[in-house]
Enzyme design. Structure first.
Site, PDB file in Angstrom:
ATOM      1  N   HIS A  52      15.169  11.791  85.000  1.00  0.00           N
ATOM      2  CA  HIS A  52      15.394  10.646  85.878  1.00  0.00           C
ATOM      3  C   HIS A  52      16.884  10.443  86.137  1.00  0.00           C
ATOM      4  O   HIS A  52      17.303  10.152  87.260  1.00  0.00           O
ATOM      5  CB  HIS A  52      14.799   9.376  85.268  1.00  0.00           C
ATOM      6  N   ARG A  59      16.975   4.400  81.506  1.00  0.00           N
ATOM      7  CA  ARG A  59      16.133   5.222  80.641  1.00  0.00           C
ATOM      8  C   ARG A  59      16.382   4.903  79.164  1.00  0.00           C
ATOM      9  O   ARG A  59      15.488   5.035  78.324  1.00  0.00           O
ATOM     10  CB  ARG A  59      16.371   6.707  80.910  1.00  0.00           C
ATOM     11  N   HIS A  75      14.448   7.597  76.441  1.00  0.00           N
ATOM     12  CA  HIS A  75      15.486   8.614  76.282  1.00  0.00           C
ATOM     13  C   HIS A  75      16.552   8.108  75.322  1.00  0.00           C
ATOM     14  O   HIS A  75      16.839   6.909  75.242  1.00  0.00           O
ATOM     15  CB  HIS A  75      16.155   8.949  77.622  1.00  0.00           C
ATOM     16  N   ASP A 121      20.767  11.894  75.890  1.00  0.00           N
ATOM     17  CA  ASP A 121      19.946  12.488  76.955  1.00  0.00           C
ATOM     18  C   ASP A 121      20.466  12.056  78.326  1.00  0.00           C
ATOM     19  O   ASP A 121      20.532  12.848  79.268  1.00  0.00           O
ATOM     20  CB  ASP A 121      18.482  12.036  76.848  1.00  0.00           C
TER      21      ASP A 121
END
Length: 252
Positions: free
Chosen positions: A150, A183, A189, A193
């Site tokens: 994303h 995220r 995440h 990340d």
């Protein structure tokens, strides 16, 4: 994401003939990106702390923004960046730009999937019952975490929009950063990340500069946006103010 997007939104297929699409060559993140933090390392400890500290955001306005940011459909992505652009990025008035984003998504998705399968890092919520902002827990639990797809998608879209509207680059790229941080807020995440996703998106966008089809489509999108800005629809001021206040709050 897949090429089904072009059939979900028929105007995309009409705007760009399928024969014109060729998958762009993207750099290999397995070489570019650093490996994810090792177990028991200082970096992993920081990831653990940030995950735990952001669980208190459950149910907040920032949580709701993070849930909204989970939608990667092209027309939804454009709506997410409308306040930052200072104009409503209506997909129906921007078929070439919307189709460009849709076209890139399968190649980005495949590249990120290869990277995730290479490192096979578990997501932060796996093995615990901490809240996450999506009910897709089982599916996400089977998908590796590193790097954030994303975030990669969001940074590329932010980079495209900043290229098209350089006078709004600061606001757009800030929203791109916030999009990735969603995220972390979501709990799906680790912080590292997301940091890798920003690097990944930047590397992919840089490589796309040499792609002639991308440049042609970017030019067409630029002309569309210029026409839209000449007869703009301004985003709802109250919503933009609320979003700005929410995005400005530190998450850790």
């Amino acid at each position: 994401m897949s090429m089904r997007l072009l059939f979900t939104f028929p105007f995309l297929a009409a705007a760009l003939p399928l024969s014109a699409w060729a998958a762009p060559a993207l750099p290999d993140g397995r070489i570019i990106l650093p490996p994810p933090p090792a177990a028991h390392s200082a970096a992993q400890h920081e990831d653990d702390v940030v995950f735990q500290e952001t669980r208190h955001l459950a149910g907040s306005a920032r949580w709701r923004m993070a849930l909204n940011d989970a939608d990667l459909h092209p027309q939804h992505l454009l709506a997410d960046f409308s306040c930052a652009a200072g104009v409503t990025l209506d997909a129906n008035r921007l078929p070439r730009l919307t189709a460009l984003i849709a076209h890139l998504q399968p190649a980005i998705e495949q590249s990120v999937t290869d990277e995730k399968q290479y490192w096979k890092r578990k997501r932060p919520f796996v093995g615990n019952d901490q809240p996450i902002c999506t009910d897709d827990r089982a599916h996400l639990g089977d998908s590796p975490a590193y790097p954030s797809g994303h975030t990669t998608h969001g940074w590329i879209v932010a980079s495209i929009l900043a290229e098209i509207m350089p006078d709004r680059a600061t606001e757009i790229l800030h929203r791109g950063r916030v999009f990735g941080e969603s995220r972390i807020v979501c709990g799906v995440h680790w912080k590292s990340d997301v940091q890798a996703g920003w690097i990944n998106g930047g590397a992919m966008f840089a490589a796309l500069q040499a792609d002639s089809q991308f440049q042609a489509d970017l030019l067409a999108a630029r002309q569309e946006v210029a026409a839209l800005r000449a007869r703009p629809q301004v985003p709802d001021a109250a919503r933009c103010t609320a979003d700005s206040q929410t995005a400005s709050q530190p998450i850790e």
